[in-house]
Design an enzyme around this catalytic site. Structure first.
Site, PDB file in Angstrom:
ATOM      1  N   ARG A  21      73.496  18.881  16.892  1.00 11.56           N
ATOM      2  CA  ARG A  21      73.845  17.536  16.430  1.00 11.56           C
ATOM      3  C   ARG A  21      74.942  17.570  15.368  1.00 11.56           C
ATOM      4  O   ARG A  21      75.833  16.712  15.355  1.00 11.56           O
ATOM      5  CB  ARG A  21      72.590  16.833  15.902  1.00 11.56           C
ATOM      6  N   GLN A  25      70.115   3.663   8.510  1.00  7.32           N
ATOM      7  CA  GLN A  25      69.106   4.564   9.073  1.00  7.32           C
ATOM      8  C   GLN A  25      69.791   5.781   9.698  1.00  7.32           C
ATOM      9  O   GLN A  25      69.115   6.712  10.126  1.00  7.32           O
ATOM     10  CB  GLN A  25      68.307   3.828  10.152  1.00  7.32           C
ATOM     11  N   HIS A  27      67.344   7.673   5.772  1.00  5.35           N
ATOM     12  CA  HIS A  27      66.755   8.765   6.567  1.00  5.35           C
ATOM     13  C   HIS A  27      67.416  10.112   6.286  1.00  5.35           C
ATOM     14  O   HIS A  27      67.214  11.058   7.029  1.00  5.35           O
ATOM     15  CB  HIS A  27      66.819   8.427   8.064  1.00  5.35           C
ATOM     16  N   ASN A  45      74.188  -7.066  17.490  1.00  2.00           N
ATOM     17  CA  ASN A  45      73.501  -6.067  18.305  1.00  2.00           C
ATOM     18  C   ASN A  45      73.814  -6.313  19.771  1.00  2.00           C
ATOM     19  O   ASN A  45      74.164  -7.429  20.150  1.00  2.00           O
ATOM     20  CB  ASN A  45      71.985  -6.158  18.057  1.00  2.00           C
ATOM     21  N   GLU A  75      71.764  -6.499  22.239  1.00  3.38           N
ATOM     22  CA  GLU A  75      70.854  -7.507  22.787  1.00  3.38           C
ATOM     23  C   GLU A  75      69.909  -8.000  21.698  1.00  3.38           C
ATOM     24  O   GLU A  75      69.917  -7.489  20.590  1.00  3.38           O
ATOM     25  CB  GLU A  75      70.053  -6.944  23.974  1.00  3.38           C
ATOM     26  N   CYS A 114      79.176  -3.757  18.408  1.00  2.00           N
ATOM     27  CA  CYS A 114      79.497  -4.018  16.983  1.00  2.00           C
ATOM     28  C   CYS A 114      80.982  -3.803  16.689  1.00  2.00           C
ATOM     29  O   CYS A 114      81.551  -4.481  15.833  1.00  2.00           O
ATOM     30  CB  CYS A 114      78.706  -3.101  16.067  1.00  2.00           C
TER      31      CYS A 114
END
Length: 275
Positions: free
Chosen positions: A70, A105, A123, A240, A242, A258
């Site tokens: 990552r 987040q 986070h 967003n 949805e 966005c």
């Protein structure tokens, strides 16, 4: 909720303290894998099976391979128009004595890369480590993070685990410690840093406009931040792809990517005084 951008722009023009809560959707447009939803696997595992203290205790090598992968992916990614619009808005408004805080987040640091200064990473970050022995937290942008992880971490389901001995995994560099490092991120089953939560609470208490950007509003406690702000009568605008479980509690909802919806929303309002 309304989808009237002119209405939102009127509210935005008057706001003095803007809180922007962001989630994975804001980074998806930069090509960051979200690990939620259908394709959210690394090898045979979902993130929820690797991002836990138990998984790390059981197999630190596998968990480090996942995070190394990552980190390497993120080092090649760049902020998109949504990140940039937020950072530019913060910079511009600060000259007018107005504040913008980003409560994210995300652990990818793309807000930081875009230039956001007032950032609360609830986070943690992929580019910070914490020692499991002495607790020291340090920024770490090394690529690879340690020699043993070079070329490891391929996400393909056929890839064999590297099974790296613990002493070859990332180690603490504090004097005489040499403890095993872990990613400084909040794993499933762990609590958020109380100092960061306190800072978030303060910002949510003073904000007079709140934006929720690219978050599914299902991960707690972040999912409750905007509904609480809305409950005290402060306008909340959701950007967003949805609708989410929280949409009906908000004043505005702007569907779509966005990177498309946010730049015009946060652009300079004609009533702004630019000194």
């Amino acid at each position: 909720p309304h989808t009237d951008m002119a209405d939102f722009r009127e509210v935005f023009a008057k706001a003095k303290h803007i809180a922007i809560i962001t989630g994975a959707g804001v980074s998806a447009e930069s090509g960051v894998p979200t690990f939620r939803g259908a394709g959210g696997f690394w090898r045979k595992w979902q993130a929820q099976e690797l991002a836990t203290p138990e998984a790390f205790a059981r197999n630190p090598s596998r968990v480090w391979e996942f995070y190394h992968y990552r980190r390497e992916v993120m080092l090649s990614k760049h902020p998109n128009p949504a990140h940039i619009a937020i950072a530019e808005c913060e910079k511009r408004l600060s000259k007018q004595g107005r504040s913008v805080v980003v409560i994210t987040q995300n652990i990818d640091e793309l807000h930081r890369k875009a230039g956001t200064k007032h950032l609360l990473e609830i986070h943690g970050s992929l580019f910070k480590t914490r020692c499991t022995n002495c607790g020291n937290v340090a920024a770490n942008y090394k690529s690879p993070i340690c020699p043993a992880l070079a070329g490891k971490g391929a996400p393909d389901p056929e890839t064999e685990d590297a099974t790296i001995p613990v002493e070859d995994l990332p180690q603490c560099e504090e004097d005489g410690c040499n403890g095993l490092l872990r990613p400084h991120v909040v794993w499933f089953g762990e609590t958020l840093d109380p100092d960061i939560l306190t800072a978030v609470e303060k910002e949510l208490e003073i904000c007079d406009l709140c934006l929720v950007v690219g978050t599914s509003s299902v991960v707690y406690p972040a999912a409750m931040f905007a509904p609480r702000v809305s409950a005290r009568g402060v306008p909340v605008a959701e950007f967003n792809m949805e609708a989410t479980p929280a949409t009906n509690r908000f004043r505005f909802h702007f569907p779509g990517p966005c990177g498309t919806t946010l730049p015009p929303a946060l652009a300079r309002h004609e009533s702004e005084i630019i000194s």
